[in-house]
Design a protein around this motif. Structure first.
Motif, PDB file in Angstrom:
ATOM      1  N   TYR A  26       0.631  -0.930  -0.154  1.00  0.00           N
ATOM      2  CA  TYR A  26      -0.017   0.309  -0.423  1.00  0.00           C
ATOM      3  C   TYR A  26       1.063   1.068  -0.301  1.00  0.00           C
ATOM      4  O   TYR A  26       2.175   0.927   0.537  1.00  0.00           O
ATOM      5  N   LYS A  27       0.924   2.255  -0.941  1.00  0.00           N
ATOM      6  CA  LYS A  27       1.634   2.891  -1.420  1.00  0.00           C
ATOM      7  C   LYS A  27       3.075   3.026  -1.014  1.00  0.00           C
ATOM      8  O   LYS A  27       3.952   3.605  -0.274  1.00  0.00           O
ATOM      9  N   HIS A  47     -10.419  -8.988  -2.669  1.00  0.00           N
ATOM     10  CA  HIS A  47      -8.960  -9.242  -2.625  1.00  0.00           C
ATOM     11  C   HIS A  47      -7.895 -10.126  -2.180  1.00  0.00           C
ATOM     12  O   HIS A  47      -8.260 -10.827  -1.844  1.00  0.00           O
ATOM     13  N   GLN A  51      -0.084  -8.336  -4.030  1.00  0.00           N
ATOM     14  CA  GLN A  51      -0.670  -7.232  -4.607  1.00  0.00           C
ATOM     15  C   GLN A  51      -0.257  -5.703  -3.864  1.00  0.00           C
ATOM     16  O   GLN A  51      -0.355  -5.609  -3.348  1.00  0.00           O
ATOM     17  N   ASP A  52      -0.495  -4.688  -5.137  1.00  0.00           N
ATOM     18  CA  ASP A  52      -0.262  -3.641  -4.657  1.00  0.00           C
ATOM     19  C   ASP A  52      -2.082  -2.908  -4.879  1.00  0.00           C
ATOM     20  O   ASP A  52      -2.148  -3.070  -5.497  1.00  0.00           O
ATOM     21  N   THR A  54      -3.248  -0.585  -3.120  1.00  0.00           N
ATOM     22  CA  THR A  54      -3.014   1.234  -2.761  1.00  0.00           C
ATOM     23  C   THR A  54      -4.180   1.245  -3.933  1.00  0.00           C
ATOM     24  O   THR A  54      -5.097   1.980  -3.503  1.00  0.00           O
ATOM     25  N   GLU A  55      -4.731   1.512  -5.191  1.00  0.00           N
ATOM     26  CA  GLU A  55      -6.212   1.837  -5.678  1.00  0.00           C
ATOM     27  C   GLU A  55      -7.336   1.769  -5.312  1.00  0.00           C
ATOM     28  O   GLU A  55      -8.702   1.553  -5.575  1.00  0.00           O
ATOM     29  N   GLU A  56      -7.222   0.413  -4.578  1.00  0.00           N
ATOM     30  CA  GLU A  56      -8.580  -0.277  -4.385  1.00  0.00           C
ATOM     31  C   GLU A  56      -8.629  -0.879  -2.384  1.00  0.00           C
ATOM     32  O   GLU A  56     -10.283  -0.532  -2.291  1.00  0.00           O
ATOM     33  N   ALA A  58     -10.480   2.361  -2.213  1.00  0.00           N
ATOM     34  CA  ALA A  58     -11.301   3.729  -2.465  1.00  0.00           C
ATOM     35  C   ALA A  58     -12.867   2.301  -1.878  1.00  0.00           C
ATOM     36  O   ALA A  58     -13.174   3.436  -1.552  1.00  0.00           O
ATOM     37  N   ASP A  59     -12.459   1.565  -1.981  1.00  0.00           N
ATOM     38  CA  ASP A  59     -14.178   0.677  -2.684  1.00  0.00           C
ATOM     39  C   ASP A  59     -13.632  -0.229  -1.039  1.00  0.00           C
ATOM     40  O   ASP A  59     -15.059  -0.488  -0.914  1.00  0.00           O
ATOM     41  N   GLU A  64      -7.310   3.708   5.403  1.00  0.00           N
ATOM     42  CA  GLU A  64      -5.477   2.990   5.523  1.00  0.00           C
ATOM     43  C   GLU A  64      -4.997   2.893   7.106  1.00  0.00           C
ATOM     44  O   GLU A  64      -3.615   1.954   6.815  1.00  0.00           O
TER      45      GLU A  64
END
Length: 78
Positions: A26-27, A47, A51-52, A54-56, A58-59, A64
């Motif tokens: 994340y970030k 999820h 993997q990263d 970061t984009e997910e 928001a849902d 954070e």
């Protein structure tokens, strides 16, 4: 403490299937989530670990700050 740099390929191996560790990024920071009951087998709701995320985020129903409970094990190479 200086964090080790890991590639996306190295992160992908910590998906709960290929290696015993379960990691997510994340970030740009990689977190160890192996001991979390919410990440059993490398899956957390829709999820996947390794993997990263970061984009997910928001849902997600959380912020954070959820990452504060996990240990940072590395940084993601860009």
């Amino acid at each position: 403490m200086k964090l080790t740099l890991y590639s996306k390929q190295q992160l992908a191996l910590r998906n709960g299937q290929d290696k015993p560790e379960i990691w997510v990024a994340y970030k740009g920071v990689i977190y160890e989530v192996t001991d979390s009951r919410l990440w059993r087998n490398g899956k957390h709701y829709e999820h996947w670990a390794g993997q990263d995320l970061t984009e997910e985020l928001a849902d997600a129903p959380h912020t954070e700050t959820v990452f504060e409970k996990f240990i940072a094990v590395g940084k993601l190479k860009v």
